[in-house]
Structure formats: structure tokens, C-alpha cells
Design an enzyme around this catalytic site. Structure first.
Site, PDB file in Angstrom:
ATOM      1  N   ILE A 124      24.418  15.897  36.300  1.00 55.07           N
ATOM      2  CA  ILE A 124      25.765  15.423  36.107  1.00 55.07           C
ATOM      3  C   ILE A 124      26.647  16.401  36.987  1.00 55.07           C
ATOM      4  O   ILE A 124      27.737  16.234  37.329  1.00 55.07           O
ATOM      5  CB  ILE A 124      26.221  15.589  34.614  1.00 55.07           C
ATOM      6  N   GLY A 125      25.991  17.293  37.776  1.00 52.60           N
ATOM      7  CA  GLY A 125      27.005  18.029  38.692  1.00 52.60           C
ATOM      8  C   GLY A 125      26.136  19.178  39.295  1.00 52.60           C
ATOM      9  O   GLY A 125      24.918  19.422  38.673  1.00 52.60           O
ATOM     10  N   GLY A 180      26.891  23.320  41.403  1.00 50.80           N
ATOM     11  CA  GLY A 180      28.223  24.059  41.898  1.00 50.80           C
ATOM     12  C   GLY A 180      27.476  25.207  42.647  1.00 50.80           C
ATOM     13  O   GLY A 180      26.341  25.302  43.043  1.00 50.80           O
ATOM     14  N   ALA A 181      28.263  26.124  42.740  1.00 48.12           N
ATOM     15  CA  ALA A 181      27.862  27.470  43.734  1.00 48.12           C
ATOM     16  C   ALA A 181      26.732  28.173  42.967  1.00 48.12           C
ATOM     17  O   ALA A 181      25.821  28.903  43.691  1.00 48.12           O
ATOM     18  CB  ALA A 181      28.909  28.297  43.863  1.00 48.12           C
ATOM     19  N   SER A 182      26.661  27.925  41.670  1.00 49.09           N
ATOM     20  CA  SER A 182      25.516  29.065  41.133  1.00 49.09           C
ATOM     21  C   SER A 182      24.389  28.133  40.259  1.00 49.09           C
ATOM     22  O   SER A 182      23.377  28.646  39.894  1.00 49.09           O
ATOM     23  CB  SER A 182      26.228  29.949  39.988  1.00 49.09           C
ATOM     24  N   GLY A 183      24.314  26.790  40.357  1.00 47.27           N
ATOM     25  CA  GLY A 183      23.461  25.975  39.795  1.00 47.27           C
ATOM     26  C   GLY A 183      23.644  24.481  39.615  1.00 47.27           C
ATOM     27  O   GLY A 183      24.674  24.048  40.054  1.00 47.27           O
ATOM     28  N   LYS A 184      22.604  23.929  39.332  1.00 46.86           N
ATOM     29  CA  LYS A 184      22.520  22.270  39.166  1.00 46.86           C
ATOM     30  C   LYS A 184      22.723  22.180  37.482  1.00 46.86           C
ATOM     31  O   LYS A 184      21.908  22.650  36.695  1.00 46.86           O
ATOM     32  CB  LYS A 184      21.413  21.809  39.708  1.00 46.86           C
ATOM     33  N   LYS A 213      22.238  24.173  32.625  1.00 44.86           N
ATOM     34  CA  LYS A 213      22.395  24.652  33.980  1.00 44.86           C
ATOM     35  C   LYS A 213      21.079  25.456  34.615  1.00 44.86           C
ATOM     36  O   LYS A 213      20.745  26.301  33.885  1.00 44.86           O
ATOM     37  CB  LYS A 213      23.528  25.749  34.250  1.00 44.86           C
ATOM     38  N   ASP A 269      35.549  33.671  38.488  1.00 41.89           N
ATOM     39  CA  ASP A 269      35.758  32.377  39.463  1.00 41.89           C
ATOM     40  C   ASP A 269      36.462  31.345  38.539  1.00 41.89           C
ATOM     41  O   ASP A 269      35.929  30.213  38.333  1.00 41.89           O
ATOM     42  CB  ASP A 269      34.227  31.727  39.633  1.00 41.89           C
TER      43      ASP A 269
END
Length: 1007
Positions: A705-706, A708-712, A727, A832
Site C-alpha cells: 500500500i505504499g 517510503g524512504a525507510s521501507g515498503k 513495514k 521526519d
């Protein structure tokens, strides 16, 4: 923020100057000029503010910021003052300035002077009397050598990052008159040794994180003191009665602490006081009598305490008193009769107490009242007709009381009024025609009374009216066509009255109309389509419980932001327009009408079933809507059933085949996974209803579902039906064979995850557990069905986020960050904070998420090896110094607030090279506040948006020390809840924060 660069040494700095003088004998710059040039070369001057410092000049006396006075030798004037304030300079403090033998005044305030201030950097400076280094980036301890400056009388080091205690040597200044250390990071207890500085006139120590400490009673020895400003110093215990001996004191501010006990009667002996600020403490007991003896007193603020008892009769009688704030206490009794004798009173705030009885006769006859808020009490009787006698009253807030009788005729002539809130009282009778027509009123709220009569046609004169709220009264008659002249009207709420007639065609001129609520009246006729199609900003339409007839206008489906539509309980006929399918509706109700025909296809779900009940003519596939079956032959029905049977059999065969395939696929996959399962470890932080294997089995790309900079991130639906978010962390170097999504961890990662797992707060996403396998890491969080704030706010679904929802999201997120900063030990800095890391549950309540780069820190800032965060959200000093503390998160949260208020991205091509912070500041300066507010929100909540915008700008201040703590941000947001009281003012083209007041000013100023 300018970039740092290595500064030349003294030798290399002076060498070019000496060579220049040797090569050009005609140049004769004196020694003081050479010192100043050396100081210039040690600083970074991006704006070329010192470009006129020319080595060809004989003296520096005409240079920017330099002032000279004649020396004993007329041909050699000497430098006495250097003022380089607000020039954008950066770099360390230049000690060479103290070689100027006659320098008496030095100001480098409002720059970016950084690094520490070495103990001997300000020596010798034998003539220095005034030193102002405020609002810079200085760090480290306060220099203990400062008291060695024999002539120093004024010292201002406010708004820097000085840490540690106030040095004991500060008790030895020989001639100091002003000491200002406001807004640093000073610790330890408030020192009593400062009472040795008997020459002090101004002692300003506010907004420092001192250890909990009392106000030293020995401060009463400072008999020359004019200003004692100790707001936000973590003070505890009682106010020392000995402070009453400070006979020269003009400003006493000990607000925003945790002081307890009663207000000492001795404070009434401060015979020179102009303002006394004790608000936001834990004070109890009565307000003492005797303040009328202070003939100079102009401002009293004892609000937000636990004061009780009746108001003393003389509290209104200091002859110069213009502002009295006693709100949010437990005061009882009546408003003293002396209130009608307050000759200078302009601002009175007594809301949220338990006051009762009548307002004094003649109240306002002698007072130049501009703001009166008596809300949330038990006051009764009539509103005094003299309350606007001065003709200056701007805001009259009397909501939630027991006032009765008519609205005074005199208020219909009070043309200065801008906001009137009389809701939830017992007022009755007809409204004076002039009261409907007040030209400057933006909010007229009469809801919850017993008013009668009609809305006067004179209302056309109320050209500034934005919100007209008159629900739950006995108003009758028709809606006057003259309301079409209200070009600024955003909300018209007249529900639960006795209005009759039709909707006038002239209402089509209300181009700003966003909310129209007329439910439970006796209105009739058709809903005019020509009127409806002009309301392009309409988000809420409620006409339920009337007698409207005819068809539903199809033009309703063209309204771009309409999300609330209630036409139930009328006599509407015809079909449901297909265009209504275009709307994104949160509330939809067409029940109890006379509608007929089929339902539009998108409404053929159980979600909308209750929206259509009570319309016997409607038909669809929803159970209970059709009144009968359609005619058709037996053969026709037989054919239909045959086709249905064939379809069902085909589906069963397809499902069986697919199930067999899937079963075999999963069997093989599980067999492969069994060999590795024993290697997984699970650390749980809550009682779990699932195992790690149930999580592992669902990590398919179809469930992503998404990222980012640190994980899926995956959405995993458990066997219980509950959903969780998982995550899987990214790698930071070469990938592992067994785990492609690999991350390299520092030794403290597991400890930090464990700390985060122990967080228990309603506004922090719950971390269920942590799974690890070699270098694969899985974090299992609660699932948030409405996704991230950023995705929602910057998409075509932003219409779901009205202003009250956005305000609540800001408050929720602020409370989450406040918990991390102030309630976790040690504190946690998120690093962040951004709108994509604020997640929304099913009710749009916010939770702070994604701690992929969070840091657990101890006391003081922590240096990081690399910059973490997202573009547009990173605090200037973080990118510049890599030093992180809680104020870095505060800056990022300020950017989120600006997103909520403006609807803009933090970085947008529209801004050019600016980010959202600089764009907002520039737009406010050049075009005004209306240019930055999100136009989708309409003007209804303009004041509240204005206040929250101010808070966002304050959080995103360039200097960390100027940013409030997140605990303070929560308090400020609570103070500006939607529909609440006064707004910030716009002064000189700029928005002025309303929440800090300077004790050194009678009227208050921005810190």
C-alpha cells in the site's frame, strides 16, 4: 541559512590589508578601521551589507553601523558604537571588536552569529556599556568573564542556544541595569544570587527550561527593579509576599509557570505597576482587594488559574485600567457595580467562570469598551443598553449564559461591532432593524434563544457578514430577497425556526456561500435550479423537514465541493438525477419524499439504503425499496432463471479451479518457508492475536500500500478480520541473498525500537510487534484506513478535510509529538515529521507514524552523521549543523500546519526557489493573509485559520530558540479551537502572533 566556511586566521586576515597599505602609501586607514576590517573578514556577509567598509577611507566613521565621536585630537575621531543588527551576518563572534578602546555600544542582534562565546572574547572592552547579541545562534555556557567588563550596564543575550546554569559570577556585575536572557536553554534552578545586583532595573529570564524552583524571596532586594519577567521558567511554590516591596516595579510577569497558593495581598502595594501578569499558573483563593490603590495600573491578567470567590468591588477601579483578564477560573458572585465606573476599561475577559446575577446598570457608559467576553457563566437579566455607549465596541461575546429580554435598540446603532455571539441564552422579542444591518459585523450568532419576528430587509446593509447563525429560535416570515446582497456570506444557518415562503432567486448572488442549513422550517415551493448552480463553493446543504416540492435540481451534481446533502422530509417528486453520482458525499439523505423511478447505479449499495427510505415509488435492487414487481411473462421469468443457473455453475467451476491452483501454490510456498521459520524472532509490545507466520504469509506485492524512504508497507488482513500494516525495511548497502530488502543497523536500533514499542499514546501509531530474521526487519503497526494526511490533503479527496477536521488533525499530531518530547524518558525526536507520516484513522483522527529515523536522545542536542528528513521539512539549523533536538521536529510540524492552512505542498514549482515557509512569509507581506488561506475552506473559519497560521509560522521560525515547545504548541492550538474567540491582528502588513506578550511593554509585544 548561509553555508559555513572556514574562517582565515588573524594573520592571514590582516596580511592583505597590510600589503594594501604598503603598496598604496596614500591609503591611511587608522588602526580602528583596520580592526573593523578584520572583524568583517571573519564574518560571512551574503547581503553585502558591509560593502561600504572601504580600506581607502581615512577613518571608518561613515561606514554602515559605525558611529564615532571626536577624540582629544580633532583629526582622529574614535569609534564609540558598532550596530550591525539584522544584516544577515554569520560566523563566530569577532573578538577583535573589543580592541576598539572607546567602544561603548555593540549590537550584533538578529544575525546568525554562531559557535560558542569564548570566555575572554569580550575582553578588554573597557568602555563597553551596552552589549546586544540577542537572536543569534550562540551555543555553550554563558561566559563567566562578562562581569569583568567594568562599564557594562546593558546585557541582552536573549534568543540564543546558551545552555547550563547562570554562572555565579553574574552576581558580581558592578553596574548592570538590564539583564535579558530570555529564550535560551538555561538549566539548574533560578539563582537567588541575582538579588545581589542591586543596580538592576530590568531582569528578563523568561522561557528557559530551569529546574523546578521557587521565586527567590531575596529578589525583593532589587529595589530599583522596573521589570521582572519570569514567564515560562518552570517556577513552583507560592509568590513571595516580599515582592510587594518592589516599589519601582512597573511590569511583573510570572505567567505560564506552576505557581501555587494565593495571590499575595502585598502585590496591591506595587504602587508603580503598569501591568501584573499571573496567568496560566495554579493559583487559588480569591482575588485580593486593593488593586485600585495602584494608580498607574493598566493591565491585570490572572486568567487560567483556579481562583475562586467573588470579585473584589475595587478590581475595576484603578484609574488607568484598560485591560482586565480573569477568564478560566472558578470565580463566583456577581460582576461588581463598580464595573460601570471603570473610566478607561477597553478589554474585559471574564469567560469560563461561575459568575451570576445582573450586569451593573450603566455598564459601558463611562468605559471605552472594545472587547467584552462574559461567555460561559450564569449571568442573567438584560443586556445593558449602554454597553456600546463609547461607539468603539468591536466584539460582544455573551454566549452560554441566562440573559433575557430584548436586544437593546442601542446595539443597532453600534456600527463598530465586528463579532456578536449571543447563542444559548433566553433572549426574546424582535431584533432591531439596525442590528441586522451592522456594516462591519462578520459573525452574527443568535442561535438557541427565543427571538421572534422576521429577518429584516435591512440586512442588505451588513456588507461584511460572513456567518449568520440564527437556528433554534422562533423567527417567522420569508427569507428576504435582500440577503442576495451579502456578497461575503459563507454560512447561513436558520434551522428550527418558523420560516415560510420560497427560496428567493436573489440568493443566486451568494457566490461565497459554503453552508446552508434551513432544516425544520415551513419553507416550500421548488428548489430553484438557477440558484443552486451558482453556489460553486457550497459544501453543506440541509433543507430537510420543510415542504419543498418539484424535482431535485440536477445542477446539485455539478457543485464541486458539496459533501453534505439532506433533502429528507419534503414533498419532492420525480427521479433521482444521475448527476448526483458525481458528488463525494459524507452525508446523503433523500428519505421521506415522493421520489420515484430507478436508483442511479452508483447508489445501488447497502451503504445508501437508508438514504432512500420512505419513497414508495423508488425501485432498485436494495431490499425494501421496491413496492412491487414489474410485469412480465412466465416464459420471461423462466429464461432469466435458466441464465442465472448457467452463470452460477460457470462461476463454481471457475472458483474450484482457481482454488486448486492457489492451494497447490501456497502448499509449495509454505513447504519452502518451514525450513526458515525457526530463524525468525518476534518481539511483541502488546498482547497479540496473531503469530509472525501469519504476517509472513501475507507479504505479497499485491498487498503493498505504499513505500517510503525507510521501507515498503503492506496491508495484511489477519484471520480474525483485523487489518495491520507491516513495514519491511529497505536496505542501505548491498542486498542480502535471503532478504533482498535489507537494512544495515547500528547497535542501538533494537533498543530504540523497544523504546518506541513501549509508547502508549492515542496519537502515536501503535507498534504491535517487531520481527527480525538475520538482517530482515518487519515492524507491525495498527492499520489506518484513511491513509496519510499528505496523500489525502494533496489529492482530489481534499474536500473531505474541512477546517474543523484539519484543526483536529493538527491538534492530534501536536499532542503526539508533545508526548514524544516531554513525556518519554529519554525524549524521542522523530526527525521526519511530515504530512505523509501523519496517518488518519476511520474518523480522521491523526496519529504520528514512521519512526524509521527517530532518535532517542538524552539532555541537550545530538549530532547526526547525515541529514535525515524530507525536503521542505528540514529545519535550517539541522541542515547546517547536523545538530538535532526537539526544536527540529517543531519546525517540521510548523510546515505541516502551513500545509493544512494553505493546502499547498511544502515544495512546489509555484514557489520558485522558495519553500512553503518563505512563500507564506512573502505572500503575507505582499498580498495579505487571504492570498495564502486554502480557498477550498471558504471564509467561515477565517479567524481560526488565521490563528493557526500564526502558530505554524512561529513553529517554523528560522531560529530554534524562537520556536515554542510542542507542549506549548498544544496549548496554543487548544486556545484557538474553531468557533472560539479573538484572532490575531495584521499590523504593518504582517501577521502578529497573539500568544506571547512582553512584560517590558504596557501593551504587549511579540517576543
Amino acid at each position: 541559512m548561509p553555508h559555513s566556511k572556514k574562517k582565515p586566521t588573524t594573520t592571514t586576515t590582516m596580511l592583505p590589508l597590510l600589503l594594501l597599505l604598503l603598496l598604496h602609501p596614500s591609503l591611511s586607514l587608522n588602526q580602528e578601521g583596520l580592526y573593523l576590517l578584520q572583524a568583517k573578514q571573519s564574518l560571512y556577509d551574503p547581503n553585502l551589507s558591509l560593502s561600504d567598509w572601504n580600506p581607502r577611507d581615512a577613518t571608518p566613521c561613515n561606514w554602515t553601523g559605525v558611529t564615532c565621536s571626536p577624540s582629544p585630537s580633532p583629526s582622529a575621531p574614535t569609534v564609540t558604537s558598532v550596530d550591525l543588527s539584522n544584516l544577515g551576518l554569520s560566523g563566530p563572534f569577532p573578538p577583535v571588536l573589543c580592541r576598539l578602546p572607546n567602544l561603548s555600544s555593540l549590537s550584533l542582534s538578529l544575525n546568525y552569529i554562531n559557535s560558542t562565546l569564548p570566555p575572554s572574547s569580550l575582553l578588554p572592552c573597557p568602555s563597553l556599556a551596552r552589549l546586544d547579541l540577542s537572536q543569534n545562534l550562540l551555543v555553550g555556557p554563558l561566559p563567566s568573564s562578562l562581569p569583568s567588563l567594568p562599564s557594562l550596564a546593558y546585557l541582552d543575550l536573549s534568543a540564543n542556544n546558551f545552555t547550563g546554569p547562570i554562572p555565579p559570577s553574574f552576581a558580581t556585575f558592578p553596574n548592570l541595569q538590564t539583564l535579558s536572557l530570555v529564550g535560551n536553554l538555561l538549566t539548574s534552578q533560578l539563582p537567588s544570587f541575582l538579588s545581589n545586583l542591586t543596580s538592576l532595573r530590568h531582569l528578563n529570564l523568561s522561557y528557559n527550561p530551569f529546574s523546578p524552583s521557587p521565586i527567590p524571596p531575596s529578589f525583593s532586594n532589587l529595589t530599583s527593579l522596573h521589570t521582572l519577567w519570569l514567564a515560562g521558567c518552570n517556577l513552583v511554590g507560592p509568590i513571595p509576599p516580599s515582592l510587594g516591596r518592589l516599589s519601582s516595579l512597573t511590569n511583573l510577569d510570572v505567567s505560564a509557570n506552576a505557581l501555587t497558593g494565593s495571590i499575595p495581598t502585598s502585590l496591591t502595594r506595587l504602587r508603580s505597576a503598569a501591568q501584573i501578569e499571573l496567568y496560566a499558573n495554579l493559583l487559588t483563593g480569591p482575588v485580593p482587594a486593593g488593586f485600585s490603590n495602584i494608580t498607574t495600573l493598566r493591565r491585570i491578567d490572572f486568567s487560567m488559574n483556579n481562583l475562586s470567590g467573588a470579585l473584589p468591588d475595587d478590581i475595576f477601579l484603578p484609574p488607568l485600567l484598560d485591560s482586565l483578564h480573569l477568564y478560566e477560573n472558578n470565580l463566583s458572585g456577581s460582576v461588581p457595580a463598580t464595573a460601570s465606573r471603570a473610566a478607561m476599561l477597553a478589554e474585559l475577559r471574564l469567560f469560563s467562570n461561575s459568575l451570576s446575577g445582573l450586569l451593573p446598570a450603566g455598564f459601558g457608559r463611562l468605559s471605552p469598551l472594545t472587547f467584552v467576553d462574559l461567555s460561559d457563566n450564569a449571568l442573567s437579566g438584560e443586556i445593558p443598553g449602554t454597553i456600546c455607549h463609547s461607539g468603539a465596541l468591536g466584539e460582544l461575546l455573551l454566549l452560554d449564559n441566562y440573559f433575557s429580554g430584548n436586544v437593546p435598540e442601542s446595539l443597532g446603532r453600534c456600527r463598530s461591532l465586528t463579532r456578536v455571539r449571543l447563542l444559548n441564552n433566553r433572549l426574546s422579542g424582535e431584533i432591531p432593524a439596525g442590528f441586522w444591518a451592522l456594516p462591519h459585523v462578520s459573525l452574527l450568532e443568535l442561535t438557541g434563544n427565543e427571538f421572534s419576528g422576521s429577518i429584516s430587509p435591512a440586512i442588505s446593509g451588513a456588507g461584511n457578514l460572513s456567518k449568520l447563525l440564527i437556528s433554534r429560535n422562533q423567527f417567522s416570515g420569508s427569507i428576504p430577497k435582500e440577503m442576495g446582497a451579502l456578497s461575503n456570506l459563507y454560512e447561513f444557518s436558520a434551522a428550527d425556526n418558523k420560516l415560510t415562503g420560497t427560496l428567493p432567486q436573489e440568493l443566486s448572488d451568494l457566490a461565497e456561500l459554503g453552508q446552508l442549513d434551513l432544516h425544520n422550517n415551513a419553507l416550500g415551493g421548488e428548489i430553484p435550479s438557477g440558484v443552486v448552480q451558482s453556489w460553486k463553493k457550497l459544501s453543506q446543504l440541509n433543507l430537510a423537514g420543510n415542504g419543498f416540492s418539484g424535482e431535485i435540481p440536477a445542477e446539485l451534481g455539478d457543485l464541486p465541493v458539496l459533501n453534505y446533502l439532506d433533502l429528507s422530509g419534503n414533498s419532492l417528486t420525480g427521479g433521482i438525477p444521475l448527476k448526483l453520482q458525481n458528488l463525494k458525499l459524507n452525508q446523503f439523505n433523500l428519505s421521506d419524499n415522493q421520489l420515484s423511478g430507478p436508483l442511479p447505479p452508483l447508489f445501488l449499495t447497502s451503504t445508501y439504503r437508508d438514504s432512500f427510505l420512505g419513497n414508495p415509488g423508488l425501485c432498485g435492487d436494495l431490499s425494501g425499496l421496491c413496492s412491487g414487481t414489474e410485469d412480465g411473462s412466465t416464459d420471461h421469468h423462466g429464461l432469466v432463471w435458466a441464465l442465472r443457473i448457467i452463470f452460477v455453475l460457470s462461476v463454481l467451476i471457475l472458483v474450484a479451479g482457481a482454488s486448486l491452483f492457489i492451494w497447490r501454490y501456497w502448499s509449495l510456498k509454505r513447504a519452502k518457508q518451514r525450513t526458515d521459520r525457526a530463524k525468525w524472532t518476534l518481539t511483541s509490545f502488546h498482547k497479540l492475536g496473531f503469530s509472525e507466520y501469519e504476517i509472513l504469509d501475507s507479504l505479497d506485492e499485491d498487498n503493498v500500500i505504499g513505500s517510503g524512504a525507510s521501507g515498503k508497507v503492506y496491508k495484511v488482513v489477519l484471520g480474525s478480520g483485523e487489518a495491520v500494516a507491516v513495514k519491511k525495511l529497505w536496505g542501505s548497502a548491498k542486498k542480502d541473498v535471503e532478504c533482498p530488502d535489507r537494512i544495515l543497523y547500528d547497535d542501538g536500533f533494537e533498543a530504540e525500537v523497544e523504546t518506541l514499542g513501549k509508547i502508549r499514546h492515542k496519537n502515536i501509531v501503535k507498534l504491535w510487534c517487531f520481527c527480525s530474521h538475520k538482517e530482515c526487519k518487519l515492524l507491525v503497526y495498527e492499520y489506518m484506513p484513511n491513509g496519510s494526511l499528505g496523500d489525502l490533503l494533496h489529492s482530489n479527496k481534499s474536500g473531505l478535510l474541512d477546517w474543523p477536521t484539519r484543526y483536529r488533525i493538527a491538534l492530534d499530531a501536536a499532542e503526539g509529538l508533545s508526548y514524544l518530547h516531554h513525556d518519554c524518558v529519554p525524549a524521542i525526536v522523530h526527525r521526519d515529521v511530515k504530512s505523509n507520516n501523519i496517518l488518519l484513522d476511520g474518523e480522521f483522527r491523526a496519529r504520528v507514524a514512521d519512526f524509521g529515523v527517530a532518535k532517542v536522545i538524552g539532555k541537550g542536542p545530538k549530532s547526526m552523521s547525515v541529514i535525515a528528513g524530507s525536503c521542505g521539512y528540514i529545519a535550517p539549523e539541522y541542515a547546517y549543523t547536523l545538530r538535532v533536538n526537539e526544536k527540529s521536529d517543531t519546525y517540521s510540524f510548523g510546515v505541516v500546519i502551513l500545509e493544512l492552512v494553505t493546502g499547498k505542498l511544502p515544495v512546489d514549482p509555484e514557489f520558485g526557489e522558495k519553500d512553503i515557509v518563505k512563500w507564506v512569509c512573502a505572500a503575507l507581506e505582499q498580498k495579505g493573509v487571504d492570498h495564502v488561506l486554502d480557498p477550498k475552506l471558504g471564509p467561515s473559519f477565517r479567524e481560526e485559520m488565521c490563528k493557526v497560521l500564526n502558530i505554524g509560522l512561529h513553529c517554523a521560525s528560522a531560529l530554534p530558540i524562537n520556536r515554542p515547545s510542542m507542549r506549548r504548541v498544544v496549548k496554543m492550538l487548544l486556545d484557538v479551537s474553531p468557533g472560539d474567540r479573538s484572532c490575531s491582528e495584521k499590523k504593518n502588513g504582517k501577521l502578529t502572533p497573539y500568544y506571547y506578550e512582553d512584560a517590558s511593554s504596557d501593551q504587549g509585544s511579540v517576543v
